[in-house]
Write a protein that holds these residues in place. Sequence first.
Motif, mmCIF file in Angstrom:
data_model
loop_
_atom_site.group_PDB
_atom_site.id
_atom_site.type_symbol
_atom_site.label_atom_id
_atom_site.label_comp_id
_atom_site.label_asym_id
_atom_site.label_seq_id
_atom_site.Cartn_x
_atom_site.Cartn_y
_atom_site.Cartn_z
ATOM 1 N N ARG A 1 0.324 -1.386 0.124
ATOM 2 C CA ARG A 1 -0.181 0.156 -0.024
ATOM 3 C C ARG A 1 0.550 1.473 0.126
ATOM 4 N N ILE A 2 0.150 2.451 -0.405
ATOM 5 C CA ILE A 2 0.928 3.464 -0.236
ATOM 6 C C ILE A 2 1.580 3.532 1.795
ATOM 7 N N SER B 1 6.000 3.402 -2.242
ATOM 8 C CA SER B 1 4.674 2.426 -3.470
ATOM 9 C C SER B 1 3.969 3.885 -3.419
ATOM 10 N N CYS B 2 3.433 3.881 -4.815
ATOM 11 C CA CYS B 2 2.368 4.419 -5.252
ATOM 12 C C CYS B 2 1.357 4.295 -6.407
ATOM 13 N N ARG B 3 0.414 4.358 -6.867
ATOM 14 C CA ARG B 3 -0.848 4.307 -7.993
ATOM 15 C C ARG B 3 0.383 4.779 -9.349
ATOM 16 N N VAL C 1 -2.712 0.854 -15.415
ATOM 17 C CA VAL C 1 -2.230 1.830 -14.278
ATOM 18 C C VAL C 1 -2.275 0.686 -13.202
ATOM 19 N N ARG C 2 -1.114 0.688 -12.248
ATOM 20 C CA ARG C 2 -1.593 0.086 -11.367
ATOM 21 C C ARG C 2 -1.013 0.547 -9.885
ATOM 22 N N PRO C 3 -1.739 -0.467 -9.720
ATOM 23 C CA PRO C 3 -1.864 0.272 -7.895
ATOM 24 C C PRO C 3 -0.972 -0.061 -6.967
ATOM 25 N N ALA C 4 0.100 -0.110 -6.989
ATOM 26 C CA ALA C 4 1.826 -0.193 -5.901
ATOM 27 C C ALA C 4 2.329 0.443 -7.327
ATOM 28 N N ALA D 1 0.972 9.195 -12.357
ATOM 29 C CA ALA D 1 1.494 9.226 -11.281
ATOM 30 C C ALA D 1 1.258 9.730 -9.409
ATOM 31 N N ASP D 2 0.474 9.430 -8.747
ATOM 32 C CA ASP D 2 -0.074 9.719 -7.258
ATOM 33 C C ASP D 2 1.286 11.085 -6.637
ATOM 34 N N ALA E 1 -6.704 7.612 -14.239
ATOM 35 C CA ALA E 1 -7.986 6.227 -15.070
ATOM 36 C C ALA E 1 -8.759 5.806 -15.497
#
Length: 364
Positions: A8-9, A28-30, A45-48, A130-131, A341
């Motif tokens: 997770r973030i 980590s981040c999206r 789009v990858r979540p981590a 990215a976030d 997204a």
Amino acid sequence: MWRLGGGRIRTLVVGLRSTSTATAAVSSCRAVVLPRFGGPEVLEVRPAVSVPDLKPRDVLVRARAVSINPLDLRMRSGYGRSIFEPLLPLILGRDVSGEVAAAGASVSSLVVGQEVFGALHPTAVRGTYADYVVLSEDELTPKPPSVTHVEASAIPFAALTAWRALKSTAQITNGQRLLVLGGGGAVGLAAIQLAVAAGCSVSATCGSQSIERVLAVGAEQAIDYTAEDIEVAIKGQFDAVLDTIGVPETERTGINLLKKGGHYMTLQGETASLADNYGLVIGIPAATAILLKKQLQYRYSHGIEYWWTYMRADTEGLDEIRRLSGAGKLKIPVEKTFSIAEVRKAHEMKEKRIIPGKVVLEVN
């Protein structure tokens, strides 16, 4: 280098220094990842996705908006593969607007929580889709309160590209004349506004749908290249020509309309394409030889200076871009926004030219 990873973030703020910077770790981040070259469908789009550790002059930005540039579409399709293919997967994106989440130990001009905007160099491997985004201190500047994150994210890469051409290369000054070939795009619009702010008179070519927009940002003359003969419609000669199109026809027109001692600058240099076709070892020396040949040719045949121009970070340029955008004198209109997204849809609509203007991805 950065790595793809799980988890997770996670944000850990470990303290404030006396310089008003903070150290932090976001593991980590999206992010939008390009695992291979191809069409919009290859974007994931990858979540981590792992975030790299900050170097002393790095700044971690919590992105709020990132814009889509033509370079993003070209890189996704394989432009620059000689450089980027060994480094896949990549994160695309050059522009960003957001807030400082953390700063390296040597950062002195920005503080955690401050709203900023800026742009990465064209060859950056970890981009802005990215976030959380990592930029160096000299690639960022405070965002004016009067400009939204969406508006701010559309400005820096295009404006710094224009700044490099007009200020670093041509060194335009008050009273000079500038011609922008392709004035309706983001770089063209930025160039017009930067030149007007410097006291220059500007003429520009564009499509019929961009005439009003080009005149609204300060051009004295807007020529519809689809309906008029440019060399007939334009009177007099120019101190500098910025060619955002870069085809043989626009190059010939630009060269012919320059005064002796003037500067012709094109965004369509051949370095990356030659490197892609022949590899770095052959392609880059070949590009250097072609550029030198053209410079000598036009210097002796027309008495003008010929340049390929590229964006680069420039603190003086960013300061001026911040000042002008805050005063309402530098704007890049945003045609449509998507959520990050929806990046595939955004790329597809830009590639098919369904949306002619600037597109921004909002990062929520």
